[in-house]
Motif scaffolding. Structure first.
Motif, PDB file in Angstrom:
ATOM      1  N   ALA A 179       0.754  -1.255   0.040  1.00 22.59           N
ATOM      2  CA  ALA A 179       0.026   0.025  -0.087  1.00 22.59           C
ATOM      3  C   ALA A 179       0.683   1.396  -0.103  1.00 22.59           C
ATOM      4  CB  ALA A 179      -0.720   0.098   1.077  1.00 22.59           C
ATOM      5  N   TYR A 180       2.140   1.127  -0.192  1.00 24.22           N
ATOM      6  CA  TYR A 180       2.855   2.421  -0.304  1.00 24.22           C
ATOM      7  C   TYR A 180       3.919   2.061  -1.316  1.00 24.22           C
ATOM      8  CZ  TYR A 180       5.551  -1.301   2.227  1.00 24.22           C
ATOM      9  OH  TYR A 180       6.222  -2.415   2.704  1.00 24.22           O
ATOM     10  N   PRO A 181       4.401   3.407  -1.999  1.00 23.31           N
ATOM     11  CA  PRO A 181       5.564   3.260  -3.012  1.00 23.31           C
ATOM     12  C   PRO A 181       6.680   2.495  -2.643  1.00 23.31           C
ATOM     13  CG  PRO A 181       4.657   5.602  -2.867  1.00 23.31           C
ATOM     14  CD  PRO A 181       4.199   4.817  -1.624  1.00 23.31           C
ATOM     15  N   VAL A 182       7.395   1.834  -3.340  1.00 28.55           N
ATOM     16  CA  VAL A 182       8.537   0.858  -3.067  1.00 28.55           C
ATOM     17  C   VAL A 182       9.601   1.506  -3.775  1.00 28.55           C
ATOM     18  CG1 VAL A 182       9.562  -1.321  -3.212  1.00 28.55           C
ATOM     19  CG2 VAL A 182       7.198  -1.134  -2.564  1.00 28.55           C
ATOM     20  N   ASP A 183      10.810   1.853  -3.174  1.00 30.52           N
ATOM     21  CA  ASP A 183      12.261   1.975  -4.062  1.00 30.52           C
ATOM     22  C   ASP A 183      13.088   1.071  -3.882  1.00 30.52           C
ATOM     23  OD1 ASP A 183      11.354   5.006  -4.312  1.00 30.52           O
ATOM     24  OD2 ASP A 183      11.735   5.455  -2.397  1.00 30.52           O
ATOM     25  N   LEU A 184      13.614   0.505  -4.960  1.00 31.20           N
ATOM     26  CA  LEU A 184      14.601  -0.515  -5.131  1.00 31.20           C
ATOM     27  C   LEU A 184      15.582  -0.010  -6.207  1.00 31.20           C
ATOM     28  CD1 LEU A 184      11.866  -3.437  -5.974  1.00 31.20           C
ATOM     29  CD2 LEU A 184      12.905  -2.772  -3.681  1.00 31.20           C
ATOM     30  N   THR A 185      16.806  -0.795  -5.797  1.00 28.67           N
ATOM     31  CA  THR A 185      17.986  -0.548  -6.674  1.00 28.67           C
ATOM     32  C   THR A 185      18.405  -1.893  -7.435  1.00 28.67           C
ATOM     33  OG1 THR A 185      18.955   1.132  -5.134  1.00 28.67           O
ATOM     34  CG2 THR A 185      20.523   0.006  -6.494  1.00 28.67           C
ATOM     35  N   CYS A 186      18.572  -1.578  -8.668  1.00 30.94           N
ATOM     36  CA  CYS A 186      18.912  -2.803  -9.416  1.00 30.94           C
ATOM     37  C   CYS A 186      20.390  -2.512  -9.917  1.00 30.94           C
ATOM     38  CB  CYS A 186      18.122  -2.938 -10.442  1.00 30.94           C
ATOM     39  SG  CYS A 186      16.287  -2.852 -10.102  1.00 30.94           S
ATOM     40  N   THR A 187      21.151  -3.470  -9.836  1.00 30.32           N
ATOM     41  CA  THR A 187      22.619  -3.546 -10.245  1.00 30.32           C
ATOM     42  C   THR A 187      22.672  -4.762 -11.324  1.00 30.32           C
ATOM     43  OG1 THR A 187      23.158  -2.697  -8.077  1.00 30.32           O
ATOM     44  CG2 THR A 187      24.862  -3.543  -9.392  1.00 30.32           C
ATOM     45  N   THR A 188      23.277  -4.554 -12.312  1.00 28.14           N
ATOM     46  CA  THR A 188      23.514  -5.556 -13.341  1.00 28.14           C
ATOM     47  C   THR A 188      25.120  -5.651 -13.335  1.00 28.14           C
ATOM     48  OG1 THR A 188      23.464  -3.751 -15.113  1.00 28.14           O
ATOM     49  CG2 THR A 188      21.577  -4.923 -14.567  1.00 28.14           C
ATOM     50  N   THR A 189      25.640  -6.805 -13.367  1.00 30.52           N
ATOM     51  CA  THR A 189      27.117  -7.375 -13.752  1.00 30.52           C
ATOM     52  C   THR A 189      27.130  -8.260 -14.708  1.00 30.52           C
ATOM     53  OG1 THR A 189      26.876  -9.145 -11.840  1.00 30.52           O
ATOM     54  CG2 THR A 189      27.222  -6.818 -11.160  1.00 30.52           C
ATOM     55  N   GLU A 190      28.342  -8.690 -14.986  1.00 32.37           N
ATOM     56  CA  GLU A 190      28.591  -9.600 -16.012  1.00 32.37           C
ATOM     57  C   GLU A 190      27.946 -11.069 -15.888  1.00 32.37           C
ATOM     58  OE1 GLU A 190      32.596  -9.916 -16.509  1.00 32.37           O
ATOM     59  OE2 GLU A 190      32.942  -7.844 -17.660  1.00 32.37           O
ATOM     60  N   THR A 191      27.587 -11.586 -14.362  1.00 30.94           N
ATOM     61  CA  THR A 191      27.264 -12.777 -14.085  1.00 30.94           C
ATOM     62  C   THR A 191      25.820 -12.633 -13.783  1.00 30.94           C
ATOM     63  OG1 THR A 191      28.073 -12.176 -11.355  1.00 30.94           O
ATOM     64  CG2 THR A 191      29.400 -13.315 -13.321  1.00 30.94           C
ATOM     65  N   ASP A 219      16.720  -3.366  -1.511  1.00 36.34           N
ATOM     66  CA  ASP A 219      15.567  -2.318  -1.015  1.00 36.34           C
ATOM     67  C   ASP A 219      16.519  -1.115  -0.346  1.00 36.34           C
ATOM     68  OD1 ASP A 219      16.761  -3.180   1.358  1.00 36.34           O
ATOM     69  OD2 ASP A 219      15.002  -4.051   2.121  1.00 36.34           O
ATOM     70  N   VAL A 220      15.743  -0.112   0.187  1.00 38.43           N
ATOM     71  CA  VAL A 220      16.631   0.960   0.592  1.00 38.43           C
ATOM     72  C   VAL A 220      17.501   0.743   1.852  1.00 38.43           C
ATOM     73  CG1 VAL A 220      14.795   2.488  -0.054  1.00 38.43           C
ATOM     74  CG2 VAL A 220      14.767   1.557   2.105  1.00 38.43           C
ATOM     75  N   ASN A 221      17.518  -0.251   2.391  1.00 40.18           N
ATOM     76  CA  ASN A 221      18.282  -0.806   3.625  1.00 40.18           C
ATOM     77  C   ASN A 221      19.517  -1.781   2.765  1.00 40.18           C
ATOM     78  OD1 ASN A 221      16.805   0.568   5.445  1.00 40.18           O
ATOM     79  ND2 ASN A 221      15.307  -1.067   5.704  1.00 40.18           N
ATOM     80  N   ASP A 222      19.631  -1.860   1.791  1.00 44.57           N
ATOM     81  CA  ASP A 222      20.628  -2.693   1.091  1.00 44.57           C
ATOM     82  C   ASP A 222      20.345  -4.006   1.495  1.00 44.57           C
ATOM     83  OD1 ASP A 222      22.583  -2.646  -0.801  1.00 44.57           O
ATOM     84  OD2 ASP A 222      24.139  -2.697   0.701  1.00 44.57           O
ATOM     85  N   ASN A 223      19.145  -4.516   1.463  1.00 48.16           N
ATOM     86  CA  ASN A 223      18.873  -5.925   1.722  1.00 48.16           C
ATOM     87  C   ASN A 223      18.411  -6.484   0.388  1.00 48.16           C
ATOM     88  OD1 ASN A 223      18.985  -6.130   4.459  1.00 48.16           O
ATOM     89  ND2 ASN A 223      17.026  -4.656   4.640  1.00 48.16           N
ATOM     90  N   ASP A 270      13.551 -15.118  -5.472  1.00 43.25           N
ATOM     91  CA  ASP A 270      13.499 -14.383  -4.305  1.00 43.25           C
ATOM     92  C   ASP A 270      14.588 -14.303  -3.342  1.00 43.25           C
ATOM     93  OD1 ASP A 270      13.014 -16.595  -3.030  1.00 43.25           O
ATOM     94  OD2 ASP A 270      10.960 -16.331  -2.736  1.00 43.25           O
ATOM     95  N   SER A 271      14.620 -13.518  -2.293  1.00 44.58           N
ATOM     96  CA  SER A 271      15.912 -13.542  -1.252  1.00 44.58           C
ATOM     97  C   SER A 271      15.784 -14.979  -0.595  1.00 44.58           C
ATOM     98  CB  SER A 271      15.327 -12.675  -0.461  1.00 44.58           C
ATOM     99  OG  SER A 271      14.260 -12.911   0.309  1.00 44.58           O
ATOM    100  N   CYS A 272      14.978 -15.807  -0.756  1.00 46.17           N
ATOM    101  CA  CYS A 272      15.285 -17.187  -0.039  1.00 46.17           C
ATOM    102  C   CYS A 272      15.759 -18.378  -1.241  1.00 46.17           C
ATOM    103  CB  CYS A 272      13.846 -17.614   0.435  1.00 46.17           C
ATOM    104  SG  CYS A 272      13.254 -16.651   1.789  1.00 46.17           S
TER     105      CYS A 272
END
Length: 282
Positions: A25-37, A43-47, A67-69
């Protein structure tokens, strides 16, 4: 007394394509990092939220989003031998047609627009969602679902931040961005390789000097050739003029000679002489 049943209203922007539990129910800010592999999402807490690894199988490029699991959420299959880039997204780790969720198709040769068709959109005439530039929105309502807000690049990786609207499945958005980013990187690599080939075939300064000298000699030769042709044309005109005058003079002599043998036609002889005299001086 009858019990009143309360119903939870679903907002019009509720978009649950992969997992409704990922529509918050709230906006989500995420960071996407692409590498060669691979591809990592935090997320904002670097999780770590999602990650993606790729593997090549025959004519199809397959990648799975976890997913994270470590549970597989979707598998992306690219159809390489097509006029436009097409990516098919399936639920889980396999690519059974019954698990198809949506299709992403590049609609612009400039790689600025992508149409997204849900699995129930069989005819695929009109998209359900559109990704254009840095924005993903609903094709019908034009409501913005997500937008890339920041982008960083270096030699080994690319990082960008995305803001996802409330009640929008952020696994769906991340999958779209992974596909679009992959298409961009492949085309940029291709263009870069072509540019390298073009640069490697550029002449050196010595080659350029020789080429310029050759061009100058060619121009001089062409100029001399044209001048010679003009001289020939002028000479032909003079020759024709001289030949014409010679013929007229011979004709004049002949007619005067013939006319003098007929003394009774004095008036006629005078007219012929006058006419031939004017003809020779034209």
């Amino acid at each position: 007394m009858a019990q009143v049943q309360h119903q939870v209203s679903i907002p019009s922007t509720f978009v649950a394509v992969i997992d409704p539990n990922l529509c918050v129910a709230y906006p989500v800010d995420l960071t996407c990092t692409t590498t060669e592999t691979g591809f990592l999402v935090t997320d904002v807490n670097d999780n770590a939220i999602f990650n993606m690894k790729e593997k090549l199988i025959s004519l199809h490029d397959k990648r799975t989003l976890f997913d994270s699991c470590g549970h597989p959420l979707v598998t992306i299959k690219e159809k390489i031998l097509t006029m436009h880039d097409q990516h098919f997204v399936y639920r889980g780790a396999y690519t059974d047609e019954s698990e198809l969720l949506f299709v992403v198709r590049r609609s612009s040769l400039l790689m600025t627009k992508y149409n997204i068709f849900l699995a129930n959109n069989k005819k695929m005439k009109h998209p359900d969602f559109v990704a254009k530039g840095l924005t993903i929105y609903s094709a019908k309502s034009k409501i913005i679902l997500a937008k890339v807000t920041h982008e960083e690049k270096d030699e080994n990786k690319k990082k960008f931040k995305v803001t996802i609207s409330c009640h929008v499945d952020y696994a769906f958005i991340i999958t779209l961005l992974a596909i679009i980013g992959d298409i961009h990187s492949k085309h940029i690599d291709y263009q870069f390789e072509n540019q390298l080939v073009h640069d490697n075939h550029k002449p050196t300064s010595a080659d350029e000097s020789e080429e310029e000298e050759g061009n100058e000699e060619e121009l001089k030769s062409e100029k001399a050739k044209k001048e010679l042709e003009l001289k020939k044309e002028k000479g032909n005109e003079e020759e024709l003029k001289s030949e014409k005058e010679k013929n007229e003079l011979e004709l004049k002599k002949y007619l005067i000679n013939e006319a003098e043998h007929h003394e009774d036609h004095v008036h006629l002889i005078t007219m012929i002489k006058h006419f031939l005299g004017n003809l020779c001086y034209r």
